[in-house]
Write a protein that holds these residues in place. Structure first.
Motif, PDB file in Angstrom:
ATOM      1  N   ASP A 209       0.919  -1.217   0.037  1.00  0.00           N
ATOM      2  CA  ASP A 209       0.068  -0.132   0.058  1.00  0.00           C
ATOM      3  C   ASP A 209       0.800   1.078  -0.043  1.00  0.00           C
ATOM      4  O   ASP A 209       0.344   2.375  -0.155  1.00  0.00           O
ATOM      5  CB  ASP A 209      -1.020   0.113   1.196  1.00  0.00           C
ATOM      6  N   TRP A 210       2.166   1.133   0.195  1.00  0.00           N
ATOM      7  CA  TRP A 210       2.866   2.156   0.129  1.00  0.00           C
ATOM      8  C   TRP A 210       3.090   3.072  -1.466  1.00  0.00           C
ATOM      9  O   TRP A 210       2.738   2.036  -2.170  1.00  0.00           O
ATOM     10  CB  TRP A 210       4.544   1.929   0.378  1.00  0.00           C
ATOM     11  N   VAL A 211       3.172   4.297  -0.981  1.00  0.00           N
ATOM     12  CA  VAL A 211       2.965   4.994  -2.537  1.00  0.00           C
ATOM     13  C   VAL A 211       4.393   5.073  -3.023  1.00  0.00           C
ATOM     14  O   VAL A 211       5.383   5.424  -2.569  1.00  0.00           O
ATOM     15  CB  VAL A 211       2.389   6.383  -2.272  1.00  0.00           C
ATOM     16  N   ASP A 212       4.209   4.952  -4.496  1.00  0.00           N
ATOM     17  CA  ASP A 212       5.641   5.049  -5.121  1.00  0.00           C
ATOM     18  C   ASP A 212       6.029   6.654  -5.349  1.00  0.00           C
ATOM     19  O   ASP A 212       5.089   7.506  -5.482  1.00  0.00           O
ATOM     20  CB  ASP A 212       5.542   4.706  -6.533  1.00  0.00           C
ATOM     21  N   PRO A 213       7.386   6.825  -5.183  1.00  0.00           N
ATOM     22  CA  PRO A 213       7.613   8.397  -5.235  1.00  0.00           C
ATOM     23  C   PRO A 213       7.217   9.061  -6.703  1.00  0.00           C
ATOM     24  O   PRO A 213       6.988  10.077  -6.570  1.00  0.00           O
ATOM     25  CB  PRO A 213       9.139   8.265  -5.219  1.00  0.00           C
ATOM     26  N   SER A 214       7.159   8.394  -7.957  1.00  0.00           N
ATOM     27  CA  SER A 214       6.861   8.878  -8.663  1.00  0.00           C
ATOM     28  C   SER A 214       5.433   9.226  -9.098  1.00  0.00           C
ATOM     29  O   SER A 214       5.027  10.451  -9.633  1.00  0.00           O
ATOM     30  CB  SER A 214       6.893   7.856 -10.103  1.00  0.00           C
ATOM     31  N   GLU A 215       4.443   8.672  -8.255  1.00  0.00           N
ATOM     32  CA  GLU A 215       2.953   9.182  -8.140  1.00  0.00           C
ATOM     33  C   GLU A 215       3.056  10.389  -7.215  1.00  0.00           C
ATOM     34  O   GLU A 215       2.107  11.119  -7.625  1.00  0.00           O
ATOM     35  CB  GLU A 215       2.200   8.148  -7.534  1.00  0.00           C
ATOM     36  N   VAL A 216       3.947  10.695  -6.445  1.00  0.00           N
ATOM     37  CA  VAL A 216       3.800  11.973  -5.552  1.00  0.00           C
ATOM     38  C   VAL A 216       4.526  12.892  -6.552  1.00  0.00           C
ATOM     39  O   VAL A 216       3.889  14.237  -6.682  1.00  0.00           O
ATOM     40  CB  VAL A 216       4.606  11.822  -4.203  1.00  0.00           C
TER      41      VAL A 216
ATOM     42  N   ASP B 221      -1.215  24.444 -15.125  1.00  0.00           N
ATOM     43  CA  ASP B 221      -2.332  25.154 -15.537  1.00  0.00           C
ATOM     44  C   ASP B 221      -3.386  24.572 -15.036  1.00  0.00           C
ATOM     45  O   ASP B 221      -4.749  25.355 -14.750  1.00  0.00           O
ATOM     46  CB  ASP B 221      -2.524  25.735 -17.115  1.00  0.00           C
ATOM     47  N   GLY B 222      -3.436  23.259 -14.732  1.00  0.00           N
ATOM     48  CA  GLY B 222      -4.666  22.579 -14.519  1.00  0.00           C
ATOM     49  C   GLY B 222      -4.856  23.016 -12.931  1.00  0.00           C
ATOM     50  O   GLY B 222      -6.015  22.739 -12.638  1.00  0.00           O
ATOM     51  N   ALA B 223      -3.933  23.382 -12.201  1.00  0.00           N
ATOM     52  CA  ALA B 223      -4.097  23.877 -10.854  1.00  0.00           C
ATOM     53  C   ALA B 223      -4.080  25.319 -10.502  1.00  0.00           C
ATOM     54  O   ALA B 223      -3.490  25.928  -9.517  1.00  0.00           O
ATOM     55  CB  ALA B 223      -2.995  23.203  -9.952  1.00  0.00           C
ATOM     56  N   ALA B 224      -4.217  26.100 -11.706  1.00  0.00           N
ATOM     57  CA  ALA B 224      -4.203  27.590 -11.742  1.00  0.00           C
ATOM     58  C   ALA B 224      -4.944  28.306 -10.584  1.00  0.00           C
ATOM     59  O   ALA B 224      -4.561  29.366 -10.293  1.00  0.00           O
ATOM     60  CB  ALA B 224      -4.601  28.179 -12.897  1.00  0.00           C
ATOM     61  N   VAL B 225      -6.108  27.682 -10.224  1.00  0.00           N
ATOM     62  CA  VAL B 225      -6.842  28.283  -9.149  1.00  0.00           C
ATOM     63  C   VAL B 225      -6.468  27.675  -7.878  1.00  0.00           C
ATOM     64  O   VAL B 225      -7.140  27.857  -6.766  1.00  0.00           O
ATOM     65  CB  VAL B 225      -8.170  28.026  -9.354  1.00  0.00           C
ATOM     66  N   THR B 226      -5.337  26.954  -7.403  1.00  0.00           N
ATOM     67  CA  THR B 226      -4.971  26.165  -6.344  1.00  0.00           C
ATOM     68  C   THR B 226      -3.831  26.860  -5.672  1.00  0.00           C
ATOM     69  O   THR B 226      -2.667  26.841  -6.230  1.00  0.00           O
ATOM     70  CB  THR B 226      -4.780  24.648  -6.614  1.00  0.00           C
ATOM     71  N   SER B 227      -4.196  27.524  -4.748  1.00  0.00           N
ATOM     72  CA  SER B 227      -2.733  28.025  -3.863  1.00  0.00           C
ATOM     73  C   SER B 227      -3.159  27.952  -2.316  1.00  0.00           C
ATOM     74  O   SER B 227      -4.322  27.856  -1.878  1.00  0.00           O
ATOM     75  CB  SER B 227      -2.643  29.347  -4.157  1.00  0.00           C
ATOM     76  N   GLY B 228      -2.116  27.500  -1.609  1.00  0.00           N
ATOM     77  CA  GLY B 228      -2.403  27.400  -0.120  1.00  0.00           C
ATOM     78  C   GLY B 228      -3.135  26.151   0.460  1.00  0.00           C
ATOM     79  O   GLY B 228      -3.371  25.679   1.556  1.00  0.00           O
ATOM     80  N   ALA B 229      -3.086  25.214  -0.615  1.00  0.00           N
ATOM     81  CA  ALA B 229      -3.561  23.938  -0.489  1.00  0.00           C
ATOM     82  C   ALA B 229      -2.386  22.904   0.302  1.00  0.00           C
ATOM     83  O   ALA B 229      -1.360  23.107  -0.023  1.00  0.00           O
ATOM     84  CB  ALA B 229      -4.099  23.063  -1.433  1.00  0.00           C
ATOM     85  N   ALA B 230      -2.970  21.872   1.092  1.00  0.00           N
ATOM     86  CA  ALA B 230      -2.066  20.883   1.449  1.00  0.00           C
ATOM     87  C   ALA B 230      -2.734  19.542   1.055  1.00  0.00           C
ATOM     88  O   ALA B 230      -3.737  18.991   1.488  1.00  0.00           O
ATOM     89  CB  ALA B 230      -1.908  20.711   3.086  1.00  0.00           C
ATOM     90  N   VAL B 231      -2.092  18.904  -0.099  1.00  0.00           N
ATOM     91  CA  VAL B 231      -2.754  17.717  -0.708  1.00  0.00           C
ATOM     92  C   VAL B 231      -2.228  16.450  -0.378  1.00  0.00           C
ATOM     93  O   VAL B 231      -1.177  16.116  -0.124  1.00  0.00           O
ATOM     94  CB  VAL B 231      -2.315  17.822  -2.304  1.00  0.00           C
ATOM     95  N   PRO B 232      -3.151  15.476   0.184  1.00  0.00           N
ATOM     96  CA  PRO B 232      -3.078  14.292   0.784  1.00  0.00           C
ATOM     97  C   PRO B 232      -2.518  13.230  -0.312  1.00  0.00           C
ATOM     98  O   PRO B 232      -2.879  13.336  -1.707  1.00  0.00           O
ATOM     99  CB  PRO B 232      -4.544  13.898   1.233  1.00  0.00           C
ATOM    100  N   VAL B 233      -1.423  12.666  -0.143  1.00  0.00           N
ATOM    101  CA  VAL B 233      -0.989  11.925  -1.256  1.00  0.00           C
ATOM    102  C   VAL B 233      -0.490  10.462  -0.643  1.00  0.00           C
ATOM    103  O   VAL B 233       0.617   9.887  -0.610  1.00  0.00           O
ATOM    104  CB  VAL B 233       0.313  12.154  -1.842  1.00  0.00           C
ATOM    105  N   TYR B 234      -1.723   9.985   0.091  1.00  0.00           N
ATOM    106  CA  TYR B 234      -1.582   8.458   0.933  1.00  0.00           C
ATOM    107  C   TYR B 234      -1.793   7.421   0.196  1.00  0.00           C
ATOM    108  O   TYR B 234      -1.138   6.537   0.767  1.00  0.00           O
ATOM    109  CB  TYR B 234      -2.599   8.645   1.846  1.00  0.00           C
ATOM    110  N   GLY B 235      -2.370   7.474  -0.945  1.00  0.00           N
ATOM    111  CA  GLY B 235      -2.481   6.361  -1.653  1.00  0.00           C
ATOM    112  C   GLY B 235      -3.700   5.274  -0.833  1.00  0.00           C
ATOM    113  O   GLY B 235      -4.489   5.911   0.025  1.00  0.00           O
ATOM    114  N   GLU B 236      -3.254   4.020  -0.679  1.00  0.00           N
ATOM    115  CA  GLU B 236      -3.877   3.225   0.408  1.00  0.00           C
ATOM    116  C   GLU B 236      -3.378   2.997   2.041  1.00  0.00           C
ATOM    117  O   GLU B 236      -3.807   2.422   2.584  1.00  0.00           O
ATOM    118  CB  GLU B 236      -4.253   1.562  -0.407  1.00  0.00           C
TER     119      GLU B 236
END
Length: 234
Positions: free
Chosen positions: A201-208, A218-233
């Motif tokens: 269940d560990w996350v591969d570094p390439s996915e992060v 540009d897909g995250a152009a309106v995203t700032s100040g976020a803390a995004v979970p990258v937990y996987g499973e």
């Protein structure tokens, strides 16, 4: 579903580039066409380095806990590549196992220096150039930063600091520089495999690294100040 990004003509500075996550970030940005400046305290050809040097357009060996070294490195990146569009603050480490009353001061200082001070100094000296290009910063916090836990208080505190400094940078640079953080749980790295029983269940570094690329796109152009979970499973 395969997702790709186009960073052609943009310059990215990656700290902690010789580690498992840092080298994956270098690979991701190089694959997207960015000019990548890789930086680490160890040499690119060190036995512990995982960096594919062919994927970096320049390498800068520097101690990012030293402000003079950070200032000089950012200047060198600008001299070499002419601009700076993205800062990826990956430099970091983990230590734990002791309760607060048994934790020595040197361990506390080291974790705050490597995890938080490097991020602060790199952001401080990159920001004037990122303001010119309306660029982005993505830093590595941690799931553990969200609550207290047993045996690794300084680590958790340092990663909480990364998250809070990220939010402050975002607030101070609204409409100019976007600043976000990612929060991994346990990454599938050689160091973690040495310290713990491996888990599927560990996350591969390439996915992060892919999430960090998205946060600069540009897909995250309106995203700032976020803390995004990258937990996987995990």
């Amino acid at each position: 579903m395969s997702v790709s990004y186009d960073f052609d003509g943009d310059v990215a500075l990656v700290t902690g580039a010789c580690g498992a996550l840092g080298s994956a970030v270098v690979d991701a940005f190089a694959a997207a066409g960015a000019t990548v400046a890789a930086a680490d305290v160890i040499a690119a050809d060190d036995d512990d380095s995982l960096l594919e040097t062919a994927h970096a357009d320049s390498f800068h060996q520097a101690d990012f806990t030293d402000e003079a070294a950070v200032e000089s490195t950012v200047a060198d990146v600008l001299d070499a590549h002419g601009r700076l569009d993205y800062l990826l603050n990956v430099a970091g480490t983990w230590r734990g196992g002791s309760p607060v009353h048994e934790t020595d001061e040197a361990t506390f200082d080291m974790l705050l220096d490597v995890n938080l001070k490097t991020m602060f100094l790199a952001s401080k000296h990159a920001l004037p150039h990122l303001q010119e290009t309306e660029g982005a910063i993505v830093s590595v916090s941690a799931r553990a930063s969200l609550e207290g836990g047993e045996g690794d208080a300084p680590y958790r505190a340092s990663k909480a600091g990364v998250r809070l400094v990220t939010e402050s940078i975002a607030e101070e640079n609204l409409g100019t520089v976007r600043a976000n953080a990612v929060m991994p749980s346990v990454l599938d790295t050689p160091m973690n495999r040495d310290m713990m029983e491996p888990d599927d269940d560990w996350v591969d570094p390439s996915e992060v690294a892919d999430v960090m690329a998205f946060l600069c796109s540009d897909g995250a152009a309106v995203t700032s100040g976020a803390a995004v979970p990258v937990y996987g499973e995990s």
